[in-house]
Structures are given as C-alpha cells and as structure tokens.
Design an enzyme around this catalytic site. Structure first.
Site, short mmCIF file in Angstrom:
data_model
loop_
_atom_site.label_atom_id
_atom_site.label_comp_id
_atom_site.label_asym_id
_atom_site.label_seq_id
_atom_site.Cartn_x
_atom_site.Cartn_y
_atom_site.Cartn_z
N THR A 1 0.57 -1.54 0.19
CA THR A 1 0.06 -0.16 0.05
C THR A 1 0.68 1.56 0.59
OG1 THR A 1 -1.30 -1.20 1.58
CG2 THR A 1 -1.65 0.35 1.51
N GLY B 1 4.08 2.57 11.67
CA GLY B 1 3.91 1.05 12.20
C GLY B 1 5.52 0.89 13.01
N SER C 1 2.04 8.18 11.72
CA SER C 1 1.30 6.96 10.66
C SER C 1 0.61 8.20 10.36
CB SER C 1 0.64 5.99 11.87
OG SER C 1 -0.20 6.85 12.71
N CYS C 2 -0.59 7.50 9.37
CA CYS C 2 -1.43 8.94 8.55
C CYS C 2 -2.45 9.18 9.27
CB CYS C 2 -2.67 7.51 8.14
SG CYS C 2 -3.02 6.58 8.75
N ASN C 3 -2.39 8.70 11.14
CA ASN C 3 -3.33 9.82 12.09
C ASN C 3 -2.65 10.40 12.55
OD1 ASN C 3 -6.38 8.24 12.18
ND2 ASN C 3 -5.47 7.16 12.12
N HIS D 1 -2.37 6.91 19.47
CA HIS D 1 -2.35 7.93 18.43
C HIS D 1 -1.97 9.27 19.48
CE1 HIS D 1 -5.55 5.41 16.88
NE2 HIS D 1 -4.59 5.73 15.44
N GLY D 2 -2.23 9.86 20.31
CA GLY D 2 -2.17 10.65 21.52
C GLY D 2 -0.20 10.69 21.76
N HIS E 1 -10.55 7.36 7.32
CA HIS E 1 -10.56 7.54 8.78
C HIS E 1 -11.19 8.91 9.04
CE1 HIS E 1 -7.15 4.55 10.44
NE2 HIS E 1 -6.29 5.05 9.17
#
Lengths: 342, 342
Positions: free
Chosen positions: B8, B107, B136-138, B191-192, B217
């Site tokens: 991806t 990751g 990461s994306c987020n 994520h935080g 997302h």
C-alpha cells in the site's frame, strides 16, 4: 394505557406496559396490517385503526379491529404516541380533544409539549402535565450519565462525539454502506441543545457522525468536572445507577455486537439493552477530565423512560418507586437463562 | 532511492519518488510475485527479491529480478522501508550494515529511530539522521493541524476521537461488519502518545473507535486554544496550509466516499487524497474551544511526507522548498480533468 403507533418503540412500550403490575394495555393503534399487527393480535392487544379510512385493510388481512384511534384515546387514561417523527405533532389535537394526557417521543419538538422528560433527571416535572416528550435515545443516554455526575462532582463542560448507527436493523432503505459521514456537517448536532431541554444551564458541545452499522449508537464522551475525583470514585457513582450498565473487563465485550449478543443470551425480549452500556475499562480520569465510551441501544433505552413517564404524569408513584418497579418488571437487573423454564 | 516493501505505501512512495525532478527510483524490493509486482515491472522499476531464498518465485511468474534486497540497499543513497509493521525493525540491521540511511513507517516504534518525522512540524530534525520514522497516517493528520494552530493561537489541550476505518479496501480479511468497537477499550489510544513524539510537551487525549468502512479515517476534534480567535481567523490560518484541504460548502461533500470520489474525478493516482480533508462548515469556535471534522486517507497522506523526509535526511533542500516541490510534483494543488490529454 393506549399506544398510538406500533413500530419500533410502540411495540416495545406496549409489551413493557403489559409487564407492569399497575398498568393495562387498552389497545394499540396501527396504520396498516403487517407482521407487527399480527403479533400484536396474537399478544392479546386490541387493535385500533390509526387511519379510519383504511380500517378495512385489517379485516382483509384477517385481523379484527376494536375501533378507531379516537375510540382508543377516549378509552385510555393516558396515550403513548409512538408514531414517526413529526406525526406526533399532527396527533396532538386528537389527545387534546379527548382531554387525554399524551406522551410523545424524542423525534418531536420540545416546543410541542409541557415538559421534556428523563426519569433520572426530572421525573417530578411531568406531574399532571397534559403533554410530555420522552427525549430521544441519545439524549436519554446522555442525561442518565450527566445527572449523577453533576450531583456528585459538578460539570463544567460536556463534549460528546456521537457515532450513530445509520439505521435500525430492519430499516433496509437506510445507509450508509462503507462510508463515514459528518451528520450534520455543522456544529452542534441537535443532541447538545436537546440535552439542554433537560439541563437548561449545562454547557455541552455535541458532534454527530453516521456509520454503516445498525445495532447501537456509540458515544465518545469527555466531561470536564468541577472537581477532580479519582477514577474509583467516579466508577462507584456510575455503578450506583441501575440504568447505567458498567461492562466489566471479564465480560470481554468488544463492541456493540457483543452488547446485543449479551442481551440475547440473557433472554431479554428482542435482545433489548435498556441501559447505557459503558465500557468499564474506558473510564479514565485525568485531573478534572473524565473520558468514557458508552453504547446506546436506540430501539429500547427509552422504553423504561416511557413507563416512568406514565406514572409521573398520573402522579401514581414517586420517582424512586416508579424506576425500581419498572426495572423489576422488565427484568432490567436480571441475567436469566434465555429459555423459558418448564 | 530504494524502496523495500511494495504494498500500500511502498508502491505509492515509488511512484511519488519517480515523479520528483531530483530523485530516481533505483529499484523496489518485494517478497513475492503478485499483481503489484507485475505493475512495478511494467512501470519500469527494477525488482529486487526481499527474501533471497524465494527469488526464483519471481522467475517462475515471468518477472525478472535485478538482485537481492541487500544489493538494492547497497546501490541506494537512502532506503524507504515500507514493509509491514514490525518488519521494519527486523530490517534495520540490513541498512546499518550497508551504512545506508533508512526511513521507516509509522507502524514501527519511535524507539527504533533517531527521529520521528512530520514535514510541517519538525523537518529540520531529520537532517543527517541514520534512521527516521515517518509517523502514521493519523499522527500525520493530527500533526499537520496542530503545528499551525500552536503557532498562531497556542494550544492548551487537544481531545480527539478517531473513528477509524476497519481495514483498507483490499484487506478483505479485516472487520468489522455492522459493528462499532472501542479500539482500544482503554484510554488513551496510541495516537496521543504518538503525536507527542512530534510535540513532546503537548497535552493530548485520544480515543479510538473502529467501524465498518474502508475508505478513510474520520477525526472528531476539539482543541482548547490559549487564545480566543474568531472562526474566520482560524479558517484563514488553516487555509494557508497546502496539506490541509478545506472542503467548502459548495463542493457538497457528505462523507469519506465523496472525498475519494472527488480525488478520482480530479484524476489523482489511485484516487489518493494526500491532504487532511477538513469540512469547512464544521470549523466552530466557542471562546477558546475549537471543533472540526477531518477525514484522513490512510493509504496516501504519508506519501508526500516520505518524499520530504528523503530530502530532509539528505539535507538536499530546506523545508519550504522541499514541501513545495513535493506538492507540485504530485499535483497536490491541481484539479485537472482525470483523462490524459492528447
């Protein structure tokens, strides 16, 4: 009691009324024959034609009717209007003409009624009212949580993201499929202002999303408290509430589907989960900031509230007695084996 | 550049490198032949065997290989590791043995690398590093938003609910179907803390949910600012950022599917949406409280960040020049007709 509208909410309220020791179902009114009407008759409810001109459709479908909705209203001490959003407003004049107090559902506007109602939060306000609105599933879920938090710790601000199911399981004309939508795109969603019909001075911001799921809503919740309790104190305060179910880590409930499966395994009617389903592990306190996840069963969490609203309007019992009686009659605190015992 | 891992992210980074005027794809390493390997060869990329023992599988599938992944690493000034989470850590010794700087993806653990990277937030920190992690994306999506808000208004606290897609469109072994899951059930989500690898002193609380969607997302975001700007001032600050796309009301974009459809209509490769997709109508300011919705394309938003990270590590350009060049080469600000012109 009469129940006008026999869909998702109406059929549940009828069964819940029938389960109460101090209530009787006079009948249920429906617009047209279908499987729900068939089950209503098999359940022993007298069936009334909500649209008199279409009354003969029931006879053609082999279903006997006991009269028109006006006759049902005349024969009832109180009517629960469980018709689709907006139709309740159209029906109000029928109840007024018969001088019969009426309960409406959360899809109606607050301005339609004397008082918006949540049993835990403002039971007494409904006494002797002509018209009461039992607030929506999401507003009910938020109010049940806000009331004890406010009493115990004070609330400075509530921020909630409501991740909403796209439609109920049987609403096959609803979406989305494979999408996540801001709904509405602007802030706030209607839920914040709706909660303020119960707590007028509360500071609350709500954001709404819609996702491809049908089983339950999910709330991602932040509450800035006025004090800084430790997490055990908050947990204890929530655990004291019968209509807040803390899902312990041992239950291993991963999401809304597990909550519904749990309700079905407990033998609950239609797999209903009447309580707020709060993930115990999610309850987090950082200073005055409280966070948690709760799932709300949109089809059933207002059912016990409708029952309490009936007693509140008729001034039949005080709040604590009514809520306890409702809970016991529904089996809200029990976890029985799902099969009938011989 | 060499790209190790051609799934991806890897295939997108390879195409993005090839589109840069100042970069060349030396080759791509893959573990096994499939349609992606076939397209890689058709795109003119030299194919390297990521697992030397399985190299002959490519020959059996009619795909010529140029050597092993070690040879690719030797021949490259820098390697982008786009292998699955955790595999990057295993590969680190290969890059060190060849004394080749390496970029890893979000990751991998922050502890694996010299620096975690977001172009807008800390470009300069990657200069001459041996190992860099493109977050990461987020985390990328959050960092892009936090950087300008912090500079313009100061940030007291960020609260974000991340409504995450269950899997990418081609990940047919992923769920959920018709469920909404707290993921994780405990707070905070990873994520935080991950954002704090970019902004160590930031106060941020993140909650994660997983839903039956694959396209993007969705972030429901609250930022308590240190000042109280009006909404237009905030909008202007965000509109100045090339990698924040404000979706105006006129576009009538209802959800993530419309964002992707928009990207495809613009002719973007693979329908990628590299920017944060922010609903302009959702931007709301109440005192110091900012709220908004943004959608994050998990498959592509880190692609321009990988390109900038390459230049940052090699000290090839300054931040503004690199970001502008990346944007222009990808066509990030263009809206062309999707069909090739004669």
């Amino acid at each position: 009691m009469g129940i006008n509208g026999y869909g998702t909410i109406g059929k549940r309220v009828a069964d819940a009324v029938a389960a109460q020791p101090d209530m009787t179902v006079v009948g249920v009114a429906k617009t047209r024959p279908n499987y729900e009407a068939t089950v209503a008759v098999e359940s022993g409810y007298d069936l009334y034609a909500a649209i008199p001109e279409r009354a003969d459709q029931f006879g053609e479908a082999g279903l006997e009717t006991a009269g028109t909705v006006e006759e049902l209203i005349e024969a009832s001490d109180i009517v629960v209007d469980a018709t689709p959003s907006g139709v309740g407003a159209d029906n109000k004049s029928l109840y007024e003409a018969a001088d019969t107090p009426a309960l409406f559902q959360g899809g109606e506007d607050d301005a339609l009624v004397d008082v918006s109602f949540n049993a835990r939060s403002n039971y007494e306000a409904a006494a002797d009212a002509d018209s009461v609105r039992v607030v929506s599933c999401n507003t009910t879920g938020l109010s049940r949580l806000i009331a004890p938090l406010r009493e115990a710790f004070g609330i400075e601000r509530v921020r909630a993201t409501l991740v909403r199911r796209g439609g109920d399981p049987a609403q096959s004309d609803r979406g989305p499929i494979n999408d996540i939508l801001p709904d509405p795109k602007t802030l706030p969603s209607h839920h914040g202002p709706d909660v303020k019909t119960i707590f007028p001075d509360l500071s609350i911001d709500t954001l709404g999303l819609k996702v491809p799921a049908t089983l339950m809503h999910m709330h991602s919740l932040n509450v800035t408290l006025e004090s800084a309790p430790d997490v055990e104190t908050v947990r204890d305060a929530l655990a004291d509430e019968d209509r807040l179910a803390l899902l312990g880590e041992d239950l291993d409930i991963t999401g809304t589907a597990d909550v519904k499966e749990y309700a079905m395994d407990m033998g609950r009617p239609r797999g209903d989960f009447w309580e707020n389903a709060i993930w115990d592990e999610s309850i987090t306190v950082k200073g005055r900031e409280l966070y948690l996840f709760q799932a709300i069963h949109q089809e059933s969490d207002v059912v016990p509230e409708n029952i309490d609203a009936i007693r509140a309007v008729l001034e039949a019992e005080d709040k604590a007695t009514s809520m306890a009686r409702t809970n016991e009659a529904l089996g809200l605190s029990d976890s029985p084996n799902p099969y009938p015992r011989p």
